[in-house]
Motif scaffolding. Structure first.
Motif, short mmCIF file in Angstrom:
data_model
loop_
_atom_site.label_atom_id
_atom_site.label_comp_id
_atom_site.label_asym_id
_atom_site.label_seq_id
_atom_site.Cartn_x
_atom_site.Cartn_y
_atom_site.Cartn_z
N SER A 42 11.88 12.70 9.50
CA SER A 42 10.76 11.91 8.76
C SER A 42 9.51 11.33 9.59
O SER A 42 9.62 11.22 11.18
N GLY A 43 8.54 11.55 9.23
CA GLY A 43 7.27 11.36 9.89
C GLY A 43 7.18 9.77 10.44
O GLY A 43 6.94 9.40 11.63
N LEU A 44 7.75 8.91 9.58
CA LEU A 44 7.82 7.76 9.82
C LEU A 44 8.62 7.28 10.84
O LEU A 44 8.38 6.75 11.77
N SER A 45 9.90 7.69 10.85
CA SER A 45 10.92 7.57 11.77
C SER A 45 10.80 8.01 12.94
O SER A 45 10.62 7.59 14.15
N ARG A 53 1.94 4.78 15.57
CA ARG A 53 1.93 4.68 14.08
C ARG A 53 2.08 6.09 13.25
O ARG A 53 2.10 6.95 13.87
N ASP A 54 2.49 5.75 11.97
CA ASP A 54 2.65 6.84 11.14
C ASP A 54 1.12 7.37 10.77
O ASP A 54 1.05 7.33 9.39
N ASN A 55 0.41 7.62 11.75
CA ASN A 55 -1.02 8.23 11.14
C ASN A 55 -1.50 9.30 12.08
O ASN A 55 -2.69 9.29 12.42
N LEU A 80 11.06 19.41 7.32
CA LEU A 80 10.25 18.36 8.51
C LEU A 80 9.28 17.91 7.21
O LEU A 80 8.76 18.60 6.24
N ASP A 81 9.07 16.49 7.45
CA ASP A 81 8.21 15.95 6.99
C ASP A 81 6.80 16.22 7.66
O ASP A 81 6.43 15.73 8.58
N GLY A 82 6.08 17.30 7.11
CA GLY A 82 4.92 17.95 7.76
C GLY A 82 3.46 17.07 7.43
O GLY A 82 2.30 17.78 7.67
N ASP A 83 3.74 15.79 6.97
CA ASP A 83 2.17 15.00 6.43
C ASP A 83 1.49 16.14 5.76
O ASP A 83 2.13 16.52 4.68
N THR A 84 0.42 16.04 6.03
CA THR A 84 -0.64 17.13 5.51
C THR A 84 -0.95 18.36 6.11
O THR A 84 -1.76 19.12 5.51
N ILE A 109 4.39 19.00 2.37
CA ILE A 109 3.37 18.58 2.80
C ILE A 109 2.97 17.81 1.47
O ILE A 109 3.29 18.30 0.64
N GLU A 110 2.06 16.71 2.06
CA GLU A 110 1.63 15.75 0.97
C GLU A 110 0.12 16.20 0.80
O GLU A 110 -0.78 16.42 1.59
N ASP A 111 -0.41 15.59 -0.69
CA ASP A 111 -1.93 15.98 -0.84
C ASP A 111 -2.73 14.79 -0.41
O ASP A 111 -3.23 14.33 -1.55
N PRO A 115 -6.56 12.28 9.14
CA PRO A 115 -5.17 11.92 9.43
C PRO A 115 -4.55 10.90 8.33
O PRO A 115 -5.27 9.90 7.67
N LYS A 116 -3.27 11.08 8.13
CA LYS A 116 -2.58 10.69 6.85
C LYS A 116 -2.10 8.98 7.18
O LYS A 116 -2.32 8.80 8.28
N THR A 117 -1.96 8.20 6.07
CA THR A 117 -1.50 6.96 6.32
C THR A 117 0.01 6.98 5.42
O THR A 117 -0.16 7.47 4.35
N ALA A 153 5.84 20.68 -2.14
CA ALA A 153 4.61 20.04 -2.35
C ALA A 153 4.73 18.73 -2.78
O ALA A 153 5.58 18.36 -3.63
N ARG A 154 4.28 17.70 -1.80
CA ARG A 154 4.45 16.16 -2.17
C ARG A 154 3.29 15.78 -3.03
O ARG A 154 2.23 15.77 -2.36
N VAL A 155 3.62 15.21 -4.01
CA VAL A 155 2.36 14.63 -4.98
C VAL A 155 2.37 13.22 -4.85
O VAL A 155 3.28 12.47 -4.92
MG MG Z 1 6.04 10.67 6.32
#
Ligand code: MG
Ligand code: SPV
Length: 293
Positions: A42-45, A53-55, A80-84, A109-111, A115-117, A153-155
């Protein structure tokens, strides 16, 4: 069996599968010992465990280092939570290569935009252009050497305040671009958004969910609706925070270890998790016996 194949089988088997969050080698080993068949890095964890931060404050190579420790410590697949994807298609395809070198089974990966939030933090998150994100998925899939490596792919359309139409449009596009599964995220406390998506989606492909906010939804419903994979996304990191705060406060107040000793893991448990015994055996095998020792 290869870790990639194990993850792929979890995605495509008829049974509901579960990934448990881990954020370092120790927690990854605990996940495996608890009986889980796969790990969510997890990216957050991972960022919280680093005190940041998760940014995308951690660089992608720092994330690689963490998942390498996790992979070395376990024999179950890691997603892996690969963010973007840490940049554009080019950064993402390099990431896929480096993950394969480290025996990571897949990446999600998320759309959103770099840097993600974190999805639960900000109301008005900007989404990636659909075509650009499809190119990223294709580049990742084209660069993998192992056919079973998974790109999910995370929507984030629900997260960004869009409805089921936008969510469906994106999921279909990502599926057609070659994503092995779609992860549909939602931050509301009921299953309603995900349910509305599933009704439209039908059986187009594997669906992954993260029920952090709608945690009261019974798991039997996920099973009935043919969800492929459920991710318990952050609960080892959060339980560690609770336990560490309690222990630190107690030792600080009491200026003694007497009250906590029986409430924390024994040193024997720590050594067991580190596989200290393996080194003792290896020393007997490989180190010359020195007289007097
Ligand atoms: Mg994440
Ligand atoms: C994570 O665990 O970092 C995730 C899931 O991406 S969430 O925090 O719900 O966005």
């Amino acid at each position: 069996m290869k870790k990639t194949t194990l993850l792929k089988n979890m995605l495509f088997s008829a049974d509901l599968g579960f990934l448990m969050e881990a954020h370092n080698g120790l927690s990854a080993r605990i996940v495996e010992q608890s009986g889980f068949k796969g790990i969510w890095a997890s990216g957050l964890s991972m960022s919280a465990a680093l005190g940041i931060r998760d940014n995308n404050e951690a660089s992608w190579t720092q994330v690689l280092e963490i998942v390498e420790f996790m992979s070395d410590a376990t024999s179950i697949p890691i997603l892996l939570d690969g963010d973007t994807g840490y940049g554009n298609f080019n950064n993402f395809r390099r990431l896929v290569k480096k993950l394969e070198h480290r025996d990571i089974a897949g990446v999600c990966i998320e759309d959103k935009l770099f840097p993600k939030t974190n999805s639960f933090l900000s109301e008005h998150q900007k989404l990636a252009n659909i075509d650009e994100f499809c190119g990223k998925i294709k580049a990742g899939k084209d660069s993998q050497k192992d056919d079973d490596f998974c790109v999910i792919a995370r929507v984030e359309a629900f997260i960004a305040g869009w409805g089921v139409d936008e969510t469906l449009k994106r999921a279909i596009a990502y599926h057609q671009a070659g994503a092995d599964a779609v992860l549909i995220h939602s931050k509301i406390s009921t299953f309603d958004e995900i349910h509305s998506f599933l009704k439209e989606w039908g059986n187009r492909g594997a669906v992954v969910i993260v029920p952090t906010k709608y945690y009261t939804t019974p798991t039997s419903i996920f099973r009935e609706l043919d969800i492929s994979l459920v991710i318990w996304a952050n609960h080892l990191m959060r339980s560690a925070i609770t336990a560490m705060k309690k222990t630190a406060l107690q030792i600080h107040e009491m200026q003694s270890l007497v009250d906590v000793e029986k409430k924390v893991a024994t040193l024997a448990e720590v050594f067991e998790l580190q596989e200290a015994n393996e080194l003792t055996q290896a020393e007997k095998k490989y180190l010359p016996a020195i007289e007097g020792n």
